[in-house]
Design an enzyme around this catalytic site. Structure first.
Site, PDB file in Angstrom:
ATOM      1  N   THR A  60     -34.306 -35.617 -80.018  1.00 24.06           N
ATOM      2  CA  THR A  60     -34.142 -36.796 -80.856  1.00 24.06           C
ATOM      3  C   THR A  60     -34.904 -36.609 -82.161  1.00 24.06           C
ATOM      4  OG1 THR A  60     -34.170 -39.202 -80.872  1.00 24.06           O
ATOM      5  CG2 THR A  60     -35.981 -38.151 -79.696  1.00 24.06           C
ATOM      6  N   LYS A  64     -33.228 -32.845 -84.654  1.00 28.13           N
ATOM      7  CA  LYS A  64     -31.841 -32.478 -84.314  1.00 28.13           C
ATOM      8  C   LYS A  64     -31.293 -31.307 -85.136  1.00 28.13           C
ATOM      9  CE  LYS A  64     -30.226 -36.785 -82.238  1.00 28.13           C
ATOM     10  NZ  LYS A  64     -29.174 -37.813 -82.240  1.00 28.13           N
ATOM     11  N   ASN A  85     -28.206 -32.593 -80.144  1.00 25.91           N
ATOM     12  CA  ASN A  85     -29.031 -33.540 -79.365  1.00 25.91           C
ATOM     13  C   ASN A  85     -29.283 -33.022 -77.949  1.00 25.91           C
ATOM     14  OD1 ASN A  85     -26.560 -33.945 -78.130  1.00 25.91           O
ATOM     15  ND2 ASN A  85     -26.769 -36.162 -78.018  1.00 25.91           N
ATOM     16  N   ASP A 100     -23.236 -36.682 -78.852  1.00 31.70           N
ATOM     17  CA  ASP A 100     -23.168 -38.019 -79.477  1.00 31.70           C
ATOM     18  C   ASP A 100     -21.717 -38.451 -79.734  1.00 31.70           C
ATOM     19  OD1 ASP A 100     -25.872 -38.691 -79.544  1.00 31.70           O
ATOM     20  OD2 ASP A 100     -26.209 -37.665 -81.454  1.00 31.70           O
ATOM     21  N   ALA A 128     -25.872 -40.394 -87.687  1.00 33.59           N
ATOM     22  CA  ALA A 128     -24.990 -40.920 -86.643  1.00 33.59           C
ATOM     23  C   ALA A 128     -23.534 -40.932 -87.111  1.00 33.59           C
ATOM     24  CB  ALA A 128     -25.425 -42.324 -86.243  1.00 33.59           C
ATOM     25  N   ILE A 217     -22.970 -49.517 -83.614  1.00 33.94           N
ATOM     26  CA  ILE A 217     -23.694 -48.557 -82.773  1.00 33.94           C
ATOM     27  C   ILE A 217     -25.186 -48.876 -82.710  1.00 33.94           C
ATOM     28  CG2 ILE A 217     -21.958 -46.759 -83.243  1.00 33.94           C
ATOM     29  CD1 ILE A 217     -24.339 -45.174 -84.542  1.00 33.94           C
ATOM     30  N   TYR A 219     -28.174 -50.758 -81.278  1.00 33.28           N
ATOM     31  CA  TYR A 219     -28.290 -51.400 -79.955  1.00 33.28           C
ATOM     32  C   TYR A 219     -29.563 -52.218 -79.799  1.00 33.28           C
ATOM     33  CZ  TYR A 219     -30.862 -47.058 -79.169  1.00 33.28           C
ATOM     34  OH  TYR A 219     -31.718 -46.007 -79.294  1.00 33.28           O
TER      35      TYR A 219
HETATM   36  N1  LIG Z   1     -25.955 -46.110 -80.036  1.00 33.04           N
HETATM   37  C1  LIG Z   1     -26.439 -44.891 -80.172  1.00 33.04           C
HETATM   38  O1  LIG Z   1     -26.430 -44.080 -79.235  1.00 33.04           O
HETATM   39  C2  LIG Z   1     -26.967 -44.456 -81.511  1.00 33.04           C
HETATM   40  C3  LIG Z   1     -27.061 -43.085 -81.811  1.00 33.04           C
HETATM   41  C4  LIG Z   1     -27.558 -42.709 -83.056  1.00 33.04           C
HETATM   42  C5  LIG Z   1     -27.953 -43.679 -83.961  1.00 33.04           C
HETATM   43  N2  LIG Z   1     -27.837 -44.990 -83.629  1.00 33.04           N
HETATM   44  C6  LIG Z   1     -28.229 -46.036 -84.591  1.00 33.04           C
HETATM   45  O2  LIG Z   1     -27.510 -45.822 -85.792  1.00 33.04           O
HETATM   46  C7  LIG Z   1     -28.274 -46.223 -86.907  1.00 33.04           C
HETATM   47  C8  LIG Z   1     -28.279 -45.118 -87.960  1.00 33.04           C
HETATM   48  O3  LIG Z   1     -28.900 -43.961 -87.429  1.00 33.04           O
HETATM   49  P1  LIG Z   1     -28.888 -42.575 -88.259  1.00 33.04           P
HETATM   50  O4  LIG Z   1     -29.519 -41.579 -87.377  1.00 33.04           O
HETATM   51  O5  LIG Z   1     -27.538 -42.308 -88.821  1.00 33.04           O
HETATM   52  O6  LIG Z   1     -29.879 -42.914 -89.483  1.00 33.04           O
HETATM   53  P2  LIG Z   1     -29.956 -42.180 -90.889  1.00 33.04           P
HETATM   54  O7  LIG Z   1     -29.497 -40.778 -90.802  1.00 33.04           O
HETATM   55  O8  LIG Z   1     -31.315 -42.479 -91.409  1.00 33.04           O
HETATM   56  O9  LIG Z   1     -28.891 -42.977 -91.807  1.00 33.04           O
HETATM   57  C9  LIG Z   1     -29.084 -44.316 -92.107  1.00 33.04           C
HETATM   58  C10 LIG Z   1     -27.808 -44.889 -92.714  1.00 33.04           C
HETATM   59  O10 LIG Z   1     -27.990 -46.311 -92.859  1.00 33.04           O
HETATM   60  C11 LIG Z   1     -27.821 -46.654 -94.234  1.00 33.04           C
HETATM   61  N3  LIG Z   1     -28.702 -47.768 -94.567  1.00 33.04           N
HETATM   62  C12 LIG Z   1     -30.025 -47.873 -94.306  1.00 33.04           C
HETATM   63  N4  LIG Z   1     -30.486 -49.065 -94.735  1.00 33.04           N
HETATM   64  C13 LIG Z   1     -29.428 -49.717 -95.283  1.00 33.04           C
HETATM   65  C14 LIG Z   1     -29.273 -50.979 -95.923  1.00 33.04           C
HETATM   66  N5  LIG Z   1     -30.288 -51.830 -96.072  1.00 33.04           N
HETATM   67  N6  LIG Z   1     -28.030 -51.326 -96.341  1.00 33.04           N
HETATM   68  C15 LIG Z   1     -26.977 -50.478 -96.183  1.00 33.04           C
HETATM   69  N7  LIG Z   1     -27.079 -49.256 -95.604  1.00 33.04           N
HETATM   70  C16 LIG Z   1     -28.293 -48.896 -95.170  1.00 33.04           C
HETATM   71  C17 LIG Z   1     -28.152 -45.399 -95.010  1.00 33.04           C
HETATM   72  O11 LIG Z   1     -27.585 -45.481 -96.286  1.00 33.04           O
HETATM   73  P3  LIG Z   1     -28.125 -44.573 -97.507  1.00 33.04           P
HETATM   74  O12 LIG Z   1     -27.423 -43.267 -97.386  1.00 33.04           O
HETATM   75  O13 LIG Z   1     -27.741 -45.342 -98.697  1.00 33.04           O
HETATM   76  O14 LIG Z   1     -29.619 -44.462 -97.338  1.00 33.04           O
HETATM   77  C18 LIG Z   1     -27.487 -44.357 -94.110  1.00 33.04           C
HETATM   78  O15 LIG Z   1     -26.106 -44.349 -94.267  1.00 33.04           O
HETATM   79  C19 LIG Z   1     -29.660 -46.577 -86.358  1.00 33.04           C
HETATM   80  O16 LIG Z   1     -29.721 -47.978 -86.194  1.00 33.04           O
HETATM   81  C20 LIG Z   1     -29.696 -45.915 -85.004  1.00 33.04           C
HETATM   82  O17 LIG Z   1     -30.518 -46.589 -84.059  1.00 33.04           O
HETATM   83  C21 LIG Z   1     -27.340 -45.400 -82.433  1.00 33.04           C
END
Ligand SMILES: NC(=O)c1ccc[n+]([C@@H]2O[C@H](COP(=O)([O-])OP(=O)(O)OC[C@H]3O[C@@H](n4cnc5c(N)ncnc54)[C@H](OP(=O)(O)O)[C@@H]3O)[C@@H](O)[C@H]2O)c1
Length: 277
Positions: A60, A64, A85, A100, A128, A217, A219
């Site tokens: 995690t 990754k 992952n 994933d 993600a 996604i 949670y």
């Molecule tokens: N259900 C599951 O198994 C699972 C798996 C993985 C992740 N997730 C969840 O998915 C989410 C994203 O994870 P990640 O790993 O992709 O994170 P990440 O790589 O840090 O990417 C974050 C994304 O969110 C956007 N963002 C952040 N703050 C924002 C705001 N205030 N308004 C609009 N867009 C915003 C970012 O946009 P910018 O590019 O503009 O910064 C980017 O596209 C998290 O909540 C995580 O917990 C869930």
């Protein structure tokens, strides 16, 4: 048999609860622990786990990409996603996988009533989103709108990952207008917006109907503001916890050799541990 989840920090990880549940339910004699690995020591620590006879690790944040770089071999999905992952250790070699995309699709598919939508709107272009874009294309979605706060990031991801679908980058504001003006069969939030401590997604989804499936996604919380708006419109909704649970299944099978299911008992256990219910 020994496996672990590695991250930095690691206390938040639900993987020990998930794999512990399955070790108990299958009666397999194995252990699963959480290991906090500092990024500077990541490669050495992983090689030490191989030496110690571990079957593999889940990986995690923030490791990754490093996991992918470290591996001796890489499966096709991990290569396309650009991150791993799951590292599986076999005869001293490290194989990088990514489950994933599988977890995302397994969680979503039952709500699609057997038909893959032709079009989807994906919000967010972070790590993600990469798995989600790969899964959607593998499932046959042909037309994807990819909206992100930073438009250039959506553009770059569209250029990199578009293989069998057209991926059109869009600004966040334009995506909010799109959701108000045009019925979409599938909307997926992969951004961290709506997560505990972040601003919620407050759009009204004015043009969405019972024909729309909305998947967040995120949670934590389980019922995000986006899913609440979707329910008001009569859309089918899917929360993110099932993706987390399903991505663990192929890893368990690779580490311990047991076939397992995601059932209500597991879901409730994780919900309780996270304080979601
Ligand atoms: N259900 C599951 O198994 C699972 C798996 C993985 C992740 N997730 C969840 O998915 C989410 C994203 O994870 P990640 O790993 O992709 O994170 P990440 O790589 O840090 O990417 C974050 C994304 O969110 C956007 N963002 C952040 N703050 C924002 C705001 N205030 N308004 C609009 N867009 C915003 C970012 O946009 P910018 O590019 O503009 O910064 C980017 O596209 C998290 O909540 C995580 O917990 C869930």
């Amino acid at each position: 048999m020994k496996a672990a989840v590695v991250g930095h920090p690691i206390a938040h990880s639900q993987s020990p609860t998930i794999h512990g549940h399955w070790l108990e339910s299958t009666g397999i004699a194995g252990t699963y622990e959480a290991l906090d690995l500092h990024p500077d020591a990541f490669a050495d620590e992983i090689r030490a786990l191989v030496e110690r006879g571990f079957q593999g690790v889940n990986v995690t944040v923030p490791h990754k990409e490093a996991a992918l770089a470290l591996a001796d071999t890489t499966d096709e999905t991990a290569r396309r996603i650009g991150a791993s992952n799951t590292l599986v250790f076999t005869q001293g070699k490290i194989q990088a996988r990514n489950t994933d995309a599988y977890g995302f699709w397994e969680n979503l598919a039952p709500s699609l009533t057997g038909q893959t939508p032709k079009r989807a709107l994906v919000l967010g272009a972070g790590g993600a989103a990469r798995a989600v874009l790969v899964a959607l294309q593998d499932a046959g979605v042909q037309d994807i709108v990819l909206a992100n706060r930073t438009l250039s990031r959506a553009q770059a991801l569209a250029d990199e990952l578009a293989v069998s679908a057209r991926i059109e980058p869009l600004s966040w504001d334009d995506a909010e207008s799109l959701m108000d003006q045009q019925m979409l069969p599938l909307i997926i939030n992969t951004s961290s917006r709506g997560m505990k401590g972040e601003n919620p997604i407050t759009c009204t989804l004015a043009a969405q109907t019972s024909q729309t499936v909305v998947n967040d996604i995120v949670y934590n919380p389980l019922q995000t503001a986006l899913l609440q708006s979707a329910e008001v419109r009569g859309c089918r909704t899917v929360d993110g916890l099932g993706m987390l649970l399903h991505q663990a299944r192929p890893a368990f099978q690779a580490f311990f050799g047991g076939r397992v299911v995601v059932d209500a008992g597991l879901r409730h256990k994780v919900e309780r541990r996270m304080g979601l219910v």
